[in-house]
Design a protein around this motif. Structure first.
Motif, mmCIF file in Angstrom:
data_model
loop_
_atom_site.group_PDB
_atom_site.id
_atom_site.type_symbol
_atom_site.label_atom_id
_atom_site.label_comp_id
_atom_site.label_asym_id
_atom_site.label_seq_id
_atom_site.Cartn_x
_atom_site.Cartn_y
_atom_site.Cartn_z
ATOM 1 N N GLU A 46 0.573 -0.939 -0.025
ATOM 2 C CA GLU A 46 0.046 -0.026 -0.087
ATOM 3 C C GLU A 46 1.002 1.323 0.154
ATOM 4 O O GLU A 46 0.574 2.137 -0.983
ATOM 5 N N LEU A 47 1.447 1.523 1.160
ATOM 6 C CA LEU A 47 2.535 2.772 1.275
ATOM 7 C C LEU A 47 3.278 2.924 0.077
ATOM 8 O O LEU A 47 3.437 4.041 -0.480
ATOM 9 N N ALA A 48 4.161 2.173 -0.119
ATOM 10 C CA ALA A 48 5.492 2.419 -1.202
ATOM 11 C C ALA A 48 4.915 1.726 -2.589
ATOM 12 O O ALA A 48 5.805 1.876 -3.463
ATOM 13 N N GLY A 49 3.700 1.108 -2.605
ATOM 14 C CA GLY A 49 3.463 0.618 -4.066
ATOM 15 C C GLY A 49 2.099 1.413 -4.584
ATOM 16 O O GLY A 49 2.374 2.297 -5.335
ATOM 17 N N HIS A 50 0.873 1.197 -4.208
ATOM 18 C CA HIS A 50 -0.156 1.630 -4.633
ATOM 19 C C HIS A 50 -0.319 2.945 -4.605
ATOM 20 O O HIS A 50 -0.479 3.763 -5.431
ATOM 21 N N ARG A 51 0.066 3.401 -3.204
ATOM 22 C CA ARG A 51 -0.051 5.016 -3.142
ATOM 23 C C ARG A 51 1.025 5.786 -4.084
ATOM 24 O O ARG A 51 0.751 6.602 -4.662
ATOM 25 N N VAL A 52 2.181 5.443 -4.139
ATOM 26 C CA VAL A 52 3.259 6.127 -4.965
ATOM 27 C C VAL A 52 2.454 5.912 -6.676
ATOM 28 O O VAL A 52 2.672 6.858 -7.342
ATOM 29 N N TYR A 117 1.853 0.659 -11.142
ATOM 30 C CA TYR A 117 2.094 -0.248 -10.017
ATOM 31 C C TYR A 117 2.763 -1.570 -10.429
ATOM 32 O O TYR A 117 3.784 -1.860 -9.722
ATOM 33 N N SER A 118 2.492 -2.224 -11.488
ATOM 34 C CA SER A 118 2.995 -3.202 -11.935
ATOM 35 C C SER A 118 4.629 -2.816 -12.334
ATOM 36 O O SER A 118 5.598 -3.844 -12.074
ATOM 37 N N GLU A 119 4.969 -1.884 -13.007
ATOM 38 C CA GLU A 119 6.277 -1.586 -13.059
ATOM 39 C C GLU A 119 7.046 -1.264 -11.989
ATOM 40 O O GLU A 119 8.102 -1.800 -11.904
ATOM 41 N N LEU A 120 6.499 -0.707 -10.859
ATOM 42 C CA LEU A 120 7.037 -0.816 -9.369
ATOM 43 C C LEU A 120 7.369 -1.901 -9.063
ATOM 44 O O LEU A 120 8.588 -2.361 -8.575
ATOM 45 N N VAL A 121 6.713 -2.852 -8.995
ATOM 46 C CA VAL A 121 6.547 -4.244 -8.400
ATOM 47 C C VAL A 121 7.554 -5.020 -9.220
ATOM 48 O O VAL A 121 8.431 -5.561 -8.559
ATOM 49 N N LEU A 157 -1.050 -8.477 -9.311
ATOM 50 C CA LEU A 157 -0.863 -9.617 -8.484
ATOM 51 C C LEU A 157 0.190 -10.391 -9.548
ATOM 52 O O LEU A 157 1.290 -10.924 -8.795
ATOM 53 N N ARG A 158 0.081 -10.546 -10.837
ATOM 54 C CA ARG A 158 0.994 -11.239 -11.562
ATOM 55 C C ARG A 158 2.324 -10.753 -11.389
ATOM 56 O O ARG A 158 3.425 -11.458 -11.277
ATOM 57 N N SER A 159 2.577 -9.169 -11.250
ATOM 58 C CA SER A 159 3.829 -8.762 -11.279
ATOM 59 C C SER A 159 4.470 -9.199 -9.902
ATOM 60 O O SER A 159 5.587 -9.220 -9.928
ATOM 61 N N LEU A 160 3.715 -9.146 -8.725
ATOM 62 C CA LEU A 160 4.079 -9.306 -7.434
ATOM 63 C C LEU A 160 4.781 -10.518 -7.448
ATOM 64 O O LEU A 160 5.816 -10.834 -6.916
ATOM 65 N N ILE A 161 3.936 -11.632 -7.704
ATOM 66 C CA ILE A 161 4.379 -13.179 -7.772
ATOM 67 C C ILE A 161 5.526 -13.507 -8.758
ATOM 68 O O ILE A 161 6.483 -13.993 -8.396
ATOM 69 N N MET A 162 5.594 -12.659 -9.893
ATOM 70 C CA MET A 162 6.739 -12.965 -10.777
ATOM 71 C C MET A 162 8.070 -12.320 -10.323
ATOM 72 O O MET A 162 9.023 -13.003 -10.222
ATOM 73 N N ALA A 163 7.787 -11.250 -9.612
ATOM 74 C CA ALA A 163 9.136 -10.328 -9.093
ATOM 75 C C ALA A 163 9.667 -11.104 -7.878
ATOM 76 O O ALA A 163 10.794 -11.100 -7.773
#
Length: 290
Positions: A46-52, A117-121, A157-163
């Motif tokens: 949330e703080l460092a991902g979605h909010r940004v 967000y996906s790019e950040l993750v 979700l896919r980006s988070l899992i892949m990363a």
């Protein structure tokens, strides 16, 4: 959307033989599946991902909006990114309510935010919370079925899992309920009911892992016993009714801290601990019925 559920049989449970009924009840009393929330549960997104990502999208859209950490905490009162944009518009930018294309504009803004967000993750900026990778691997090794129930988008979700796992999410989770797959989001139970239907399991055979009151309320409304792992945004929320509330899942030599509910009997939350909590829940539920 992945929905590799076991086939649903047409057998009427009331027609089972006594031995079959006993076996079914025994299966329900055993932990068969774990259903994970994503944001704040798998990772501190949330703080460092979605909010940004929201703030960067606002800038690209020529908006002077900025969601501070404190303001974003207020907006977390509702689940879903489009819903948070709507809440902000209604509360702080109600001049936008006159737009004839407001729904389409919100969807477009949220789509761009999701891409950022996906790019950040994928850059590795958002690691998993302590114990998440360890526990998921334990569950997979033991043959416990694993599912997702979240409002985050499938792409996020896919980006988070892949990363973090270097695997596609479909390889790790049997059923994935994500994004707008149901109309009513948490705290409504719809996403859990959707996942349970595709797992073809009763709620009593499962255990949910959540981080917030809306998530806990959704899981409980669907009948799923729930473990809560708090984070900075949710630590002060009401978690009455949770099986147990802990700081995180913990790692060996980096203990999780128990907060409320059933006691944590070891350094970290592992499969044995989940089975213990689930067994105690089943025994208590059975006594309440008698």
């Amino acid at each position: 959307m992945n929905a590799k559920a076991h086939p649903v049989t047409a057998t009427d449970p009331t027609e089972r033989k006594p031995s079959e009924k006993g076996a079914a009840e025994n299966n329900i009393s055993q932990l068969q599946a774990v259903i994970f929330d994503v944001d704040g549960t798998l990772a501190e997104t949330e703080l460092a991902g979605h909010r940004v990502a929201f703030n960067r999208a606002f800038k690209e859209f020529g908006l002077d909006w900025h969601w501070s950490a404190a303001l974003y905490g207020e907006l977390l009162a509702v689940t879903g990114g489009k819903e948070r944009i709507r809440l902000y518009v209604e509360t702080y930018a109600n001049q936008m309510l006159g737009r004839a294309d407001l729904d389409a504009w919100v969807a477009s803004l949220h789509q761009r935010k999701s891409e950022i967000y996906s790019e950040l993750v994928l850059s590795g900026a958002i690691p998993l919370r302590p114990g998440v990778a360890r526990l998921i691997q334990e569950l997979r090794t033991a043959g416990i079925r694993i599912a997702i129930a979240t409002t985050t988008t499938p792409a996020g979700l896919r980006s988070l899992i892949m990363a973090n796992f270097r695997h596609d999410m479909d390889m790790l989770f049997e059923v994935i309920g994500a994004g707008d797959i149901v109309a009513a989001k948490k705290p409504a139970p719809d996403i859990y009911q959707w996942v349970l239907g595709r797992l073809n399991l009763p709620p009593e055979a499962c255990l949910a892992v959540e981080d917030s009151y809306p998530g806990l309320a959704a899981a409980r409304a669907a009948g799923v016993p729930t473990l809560v792992t708090v984070n900075g945004y949710t630590a002060d929320q009401n978690f009455d009714g949770a099986l147990s509330v802990v700081s995180d899942l913990g790692e060996p030599n980096v203990p999780a801290n128990p907060i409320a509910g059933l006691p944590l009997t070891q350094e970290c939350v592992d499969l044995n601990q989940l089975r213990t909590w689930h067994r105690l829940y089943s025994e208590t539920s059975q006594r309440a019925v008698l």
